[in-house]
Design a protein around this motif. Structure first.
Motif, short mmCIF file in Angstrom:
data_model
loop_
_atom_site.label_atom_id
_atom_site.label_comp_id
_atom_site.label_asym_id
_atom_site.label_seq_id
_atom_site.Cartn_x
_atom_site.Cartn_y
_atom_site.Cartn_z
N VAL A 128 -5.94 26.54 8.84
CA VAL A 128 -4.60 26.22 8.12
C VAL A 128 -3.89 24.91 8.62
N GLU A 129 -3.94 24.16 7.38
CA GLU A 129 -2.95 22.92 7.82
C GLU A 129 -1.37 22.97 7.74
N LEU A 130 -0.87 22.61 8.70
CA LEU A 130 0.64 22.73 8.97
C LEU A 130 1.00 21.35 8.36
N ARG A 131 1.53 21.02 7.41
CA ARG A 131 2.15 19.91 6.76
C ARG A 131 3.53 19.48 7.55
N VAL A 132 3.56 19.01 8.60
CA VAL A 132 4.53 18.81 9.77
C VAL A 132 5.53 18.11 8.73
N THR A 142 0.96 14.88 9.86
CA THR A 142 2.37 13.93 9.72
C THR A 142 1.79 13.18 8.60
N ARG A 143 1.90 13.43 7.24
CA ARG A 143 1.52 12.64 6.35
C ARG A 143 2.64 11.51 6.01
N CYS A 144 2.50 10.31 5.81
CA CYS A 144 3.32 9.30 5.53
C CYS A 144 3.83 9.15 4.07
N PHE A 187 -7.58 9.18 4.97
CA PHE A 187 -7.12 8.04 4.16
C PHE A 187 -6.82 8.73 2.64
N HIS A 188 -5.80 8.30 1.98
CA HIS A 188 -5.35 8.52 0.59
C HIS A 188 -5.04 7.37 0.28
N ASP A 189 -5.43 7.13 -1.24
CA ASP A 189 -5.19 5.94 -2.04
C ASP A 189 -4.41 6.48 -3.51
N VAL A 209 -14.31 12.74 8.71
CA VAL A 209 -13.65 11.57 8.13
C VAL A 209 -12.86 11.83 6.66
N LYS A 210 -11.96 11.96 6.34
CA LYS A 210 -11.35 12.36 5.08
C LYS A 210 -10.84 11.27 4.18
N MET A 211 -11.47 11.21 2.86
CA MET A 211 -10.96 9.90 2.11
C MET A 211 -10.57 10.66 0.70
N ILE A 212 -9.56 10.35 0.19
CA ILE A 212 -8.91 10.97 -1.05
C ILE A 212 -8.15 10.09 -1.92
N ALA A 213 -8.53 10.16 -3.28
CA ALA A 213 -8.04 8.74 -4.06
C ALA A 213 -7.68 9.53 -5.48
N SER A 234 -14.37 17.38 -8.37
CA SER A 234 -14.83 16.79 -7.02
C SER A 234 -14.21 17.75 -5.99
N ARG A 235 -13.26 18.53 -6.16
CA ARG A 235 -12.88 19.74 -5.16
C ARG A 235 -13.89 20.59 -5.01
N THR A 236 -14.72 21.04 -6.24
CA THR A 236 -15.79 21.86 -5.93
C THR A 236 -16.92 21.37 -5.66
N ALA A 279 0.33 20.99 -2.33
CA ALA A 279 0.33 19.79 -1.34
C ALA A 279 -0.12 18.36 -1.86
N ALA A 280 -0.96 18.24 -3.11
CA ALA A 280 -1.67 17.18 -3.79
C ALA A 280 -1.81 17.37 -5.29
N PRO A 281 -1.70 16.56 -6.07
CA PRO A 281 -1.96 16.78 -7.35
C PRO A 281 -3.40 17.24 -7.79
N GLY A 282 -3.74 18.21 -8.34
CA GLY A 282 -5.08 18.72 -8.58
C GLY A 282 -5.65 19.62 -7.57
N GLN A 283 -4.59 20.11 -6.50
CA GLN A 283 -5.29 21.16 -5.71
C GLN A 283 -5.58 22.49 -6.25
N MET A 284 -6.66 22.89 -5.92
CA MET A 284 -7.02 24.34 -6.52
C MET A 284 -6.99 25.31 -5.44
O1 LIG Z 1 -5.52 15.23 3.38
C1 LIG Z 1 -5.08 16.55 2.48
C2 LIG Z 1 -5.60 16.58 1.36
C3 LIG Z 1 -4.58 16.63 0.24
O2 LIG Z 1 -3.84 15.54 0.13
C4 LIG Z 1 -5.26 17.16 -1.10
O3 LIG Z 1 -5.59 16.12 -1.77
O4 LIG Z 1 -5.56 18.27 -1.11
C5 LIG Z 1 -3.55 17.70 0.61
C6 LIG Z 1 -2.98 17.30 2.06
O5 LIG Z 1 -2.17 18.43 2.63
C7 LIG Z 1 -3.88 17.06 2.97
O6 LIG Z 1 -3.34 16.72 4.29
#
Ligand SMILES: O=C1C[C@@](O)(C(=O)O)C[C@@H](O)[C@@H]1O
Length: 749
Positions: A200-204, A244-246, A303-305, A331-335, A375-377, A394-399
């Motif tokens: 479970v992610e807690l988005r502080v 702690t997302r910036c 990493f988010h772009d 390692v997490k990379m999201i764009a 890509s989430r699948t 929490a982010a666009p396109g989340q399923m």
């Molecule tokens: O890093 C991620 C992935 C995320 O940004 C997403 O795209 O689903 C959602 C965020 O809460 C999480 O910390």
């Protein structure tokens, strides 16, 4: 060009101190798996062996005894840190906050581990000097759930459990990104929200701390965050990801203040949070410092772009990956992408880095927005998911997990399977299992069918008839069946795997009893790996619809194989360690009662994984495969019983497990009384009693045990943990223990 990935070196482990990391898991030490068997592992370790020193607040001495209870040790109160040496290792020590303040900074860090315990009901924040000085901080309230939270906190911070290794062996892992401004809003639904989640992610940064004047803090204070973590952890057994997302990456933490990130993230290490999300843009010295002082937490580099110009096939993408690897376990990379083809570019990137950096940390990468949903699948490591009950995504396109599974099913990646509960008589189940499995499949969007079927108890077992179907997706057997009986006269089982037969896990091999049959696609896993529990794969396409009767005309595909496993021992292990740290059992003595070795074997294997030193047996002969796991002494005379009873706390029985039927409850009650009232026992150490009997009985040994000072557990606990394990093995999805208890109508805890 950057090509060499620096694989994380395991630097000093617990807040600066290197401690012996002795594996408790004797599965790994003793037994050479037989050909065609796969290793089983509890992943328990002896962990940090320094003296635990608990710093307690005014009037809070009791917390010291609870820590001691969880660790299975006696405790003492001390005047200060000075003079504490390794000799006190057998004790838990308590020091008042007032005395601790004077001596905590100068303590011998090699000899002790300082834990600041603060009762939140007394007010927040805790003493900030002690929070900063101690190695760890345990925040608690006097609730029903607090003891369990303490067991989890201490097992984790002392390095006795390792979720990460087990999770990374799963074919797919999901985490839910909670977006609640106050986690309290999530708690009533937490069981349902977390079905299918591995963490479970807690988005502080999304927490909103009310300031009392109708406004909210710009960023939540550490004391608010600490309380939120405590509340969440008291109600879910899942590992927590602390984020702690910036502001630049769709969060609310100020991008211009890297030190603030350090302060919040390091405090999460001290609170014993399992995963810490560390953004890769943070200055290297901060990332390094966090990595070096990570305790037993795992670092997830993020990493988010959001620019819309990011390209997977670029030197930049590769350099981000390489930089991320430096201080990360994942390692997490999201764009954000613009074109559907970029999903395939991501898949190419994924396979390229896997080939070029084979020892790099597991890689979690998805694209955002609707265009990126596919890509989430595809992503298999810690895919972020949402749930319809969350206030925002929490982010666009989340399923959701159900949406991802449904998409996989429609792409032919998750074929419809028939899953069976093979029993001897439906009346064995006080609660029918079919609705439970249907509920799980429904919540998870899985296309499978479940049926409870009966097997014969005499003559050929006919189990193979259920397995020899094209759509067979796995089964549990209740009661378990011995491996020998399963194989007896079974041409189907013996022909599997080109004539070598089904694969056995090491647990099933040593216990000799099989309670779970898992379908494995493709070639059998080699010994040394844990079973792949993905029930279905592209090469297991099933056109046949669910058949309530065996359908041999479309037999079990030759390209697949079966794995025989035992889930019960894990159910027993989880029950025994729910309120206790695993080390509480280390070297201790157990008593096991059963009328037959087959009934005792799972419990014996669980005790072996806890490294119990000696087992007294009553009513059965220890199976040969397990006889060397500990010293065994059968109670065969009154004298041997008296001898065991006369032992002090260290050598006398600490844990009693009864696998006798309900009709023998008076005998069990008698033994419980005998050991509960052991002479010479100091009342400080609370013993454990587990009754595996199922069904109506005269007199409840569990009640007697509690009256005699034991902590008592029953078959309902073990069954719920075993069911959760069975679901994980059969469909590869995590279903929380509390969800199983809830769905089975037994109330939550
Ligand atoms: O890093 C991620 C992935 C995320 O940004 C997403 O795209 O689903 C959602 C965020 O809460 C999480 O910390």
């Amino acid at each position: 060009m950057l090509t060499q990935v620096p694989v994380p070196v395991h630097r000093p482990n617990t807040n600066g101190t290197v401690t012996p990391d002795v594996s408790m898991d004797i599965d790994s030490k003793a037994v050479t798996p037989t050909a065609g068997s796969v290793k089983t592992s509890s992943r328990l370790r002896r962990g940090d062996t320094r003296t635990a020193v608990i710093v307690y607040g005014p009037g809070q001495e009791k917390i010291v005894s609870t820590f001691a209870d969880v660790l299975g040790k006696p405790f003492q109160l001390a005047d200060g840190f000075q003079g504490i040496a390794t000799a006190e290792q057998g004790l838990v020590l308590g020091i008042s906050a007032e005395s601790a303040r004077v001596s905590v900074a100068a303590r011998d860090r090699k000899a002790m581990i300082a834990i600041h315990a603060h009762n939140v009901d007394l007010g927040m924040p805790p003493d900030t000097y002690l929070s900063a000085q101690c190695d760890y901080e345990f925040l608690y309230t006097d609730t029903l759930f607090f003891r369990r939270d303490l067991a989890r906190f201490i097992s984790f911070t002392l390095g006795q459990v390792n979720h990460h290794e087990l999770l990374m062996e799963k074919p797919r892992t999901f985490f839910i990104s909670t977006t609640f401004p106050d986690v309290r809003a999530a708690l009533p639904n937490i069981e349902v929200l977390t079905v299918g989640c591995d963490a479970v992610e807690l988005r502080v940064d999304l927490l909103r701390e009310p300031l009392g004047d109708g406004t909210f803090a710009q960023i939540p204070s550490l004391s608010y965050v600490g309380e939120q973590i405590m509340l969440l952890r008291q109600r879910t057994e899942l590992p927590i990801i602390y984020t702690t997302r910036c502001t630049r990456e769709n969060g609310r933490f100020p991008v211009d203040d890297p030190n603030l990130f350090y302060e919040y993230l390091y405090r999460a290490v001290q609170w014993g949070v399992e995963y810490i999300d560390v953004e890769v843009w943070l200055p290297e010295d901060i990332r390094r410092k966090l990595y070096e002082n990570r305790g037993n937490s795992h670092i997830m580099s993020a990493f988010h772009d959001y620019s819309g110009t990011f390209k997977w096939p670029s030197a930049y993408a590769q350099s981000v990956f390489v930089e991320s690897c430096k201080y990360a376990h994942i390692v997490k990379m999201i764009a954000i992408i613009n074109d559907h083809n970029e999903n395939f570019e991501l898949e190419y990137f994924r396979s390229k880095i896997r080939a070029e950096y084979p020892t790099s940390p597991p890689f979690s990468a998805v694209n955002m927005g609707e265009t990126g949903q596919i890509s989430r699948t595809f992503n298999k490591v810690f895919t972020p998911i949402t749930h319809p009950l969350l206030p925002i995504i929490a982010a666009p396109g989340q399923m959701s997990a159900a949406e991802i599974n449904a998409a996989l099913a429609s792409l032919g990646q998750l074929p419809k399977s028939s899953i069976y509960g093979i029993t001897t008589s439906p009346s064995r189940f006080p609660v029918p299992h079919a609705p439970f499995y249907e509920k799980c499949f429904n919540e998870l969007g899985l296309p499978h069918h479940f049926a409870a079927v009966e097997r014969q108890t005499k003559g050929p077992l006919s189990i193979e008839a259920w397995c020899n179907q094209r759509s067979f997706g796995g089964a549990y057997l209740d009661p378990a069946v011995s491996f020998a009986s399963l194989m007896h006269h079974s041409t189907f089982f013996s022909k599997l795997n080109n004539g070598t037969g089904p694969t056995l896990t090491e647990a099933a091999h040593m216990i000799g009893m099989v309670d779970t049959i898992v379908v494995q696609s493709g070639p059998t896993s080699s010994p040394g790996s844990t079973p792949s529990s993905m029930p279905s794969s592209p090469n297991r396409r099933s056109e046949s619809s669910f058949s309530p009767t065996p359908n041999n005309t479309h037999g079990f595909p030759a390209s697949s194989s079966l794995l025989f496993d035992n889930a019960s021992w894990r159910g027993i292990l989880s029950t025994l360690t729910r309120d206790l740290a695993p080390s509480a059992y280390f070297g201790r003595t157990a008593v096991v009662l059963a009328s037959h070795a087959d009934d005792a074997a799972s419990a014996l294997y669980a005790l072996k994984s806890l490294r119990v030193g000696k087992v007294y047996t009553v009513g059965f002969k220890t199976p040969l495969a397990l006889a060397h796991s500990f010293e065994v002494e059968p109670f065969n005379s009154l004298e041997s019983l008296q001898r065991a009873r006369a032992m002090g706390d260290d050598a006398g029985p600490f844990v009693l497990v009864s696998a006798l039927g309900p009709e023998k409850s008076s005998l069990v009650g008698m033994l419980v009384r005998l050991f509960g009232g052991a002479r010479g026992s100091s009342s400080q150490i609370r013993k454990i009693f587990l009754d595996l009997a199922d069904g109506p009985r005269k007199g409840d040994p569990g009640t007697i045990a509690e009256q005699c000072g034991f902590a008592a557990y029953g078959v309902a606990d073990t069954t719920a943990f075993t069911t959760a394990e069975t679901v994980r093995l059969l469909v590869g999805q995590n279903v929380p223990y509390s969800f199983v208890r809830l769905t089975n109508g037994k109330g939550m805890f």
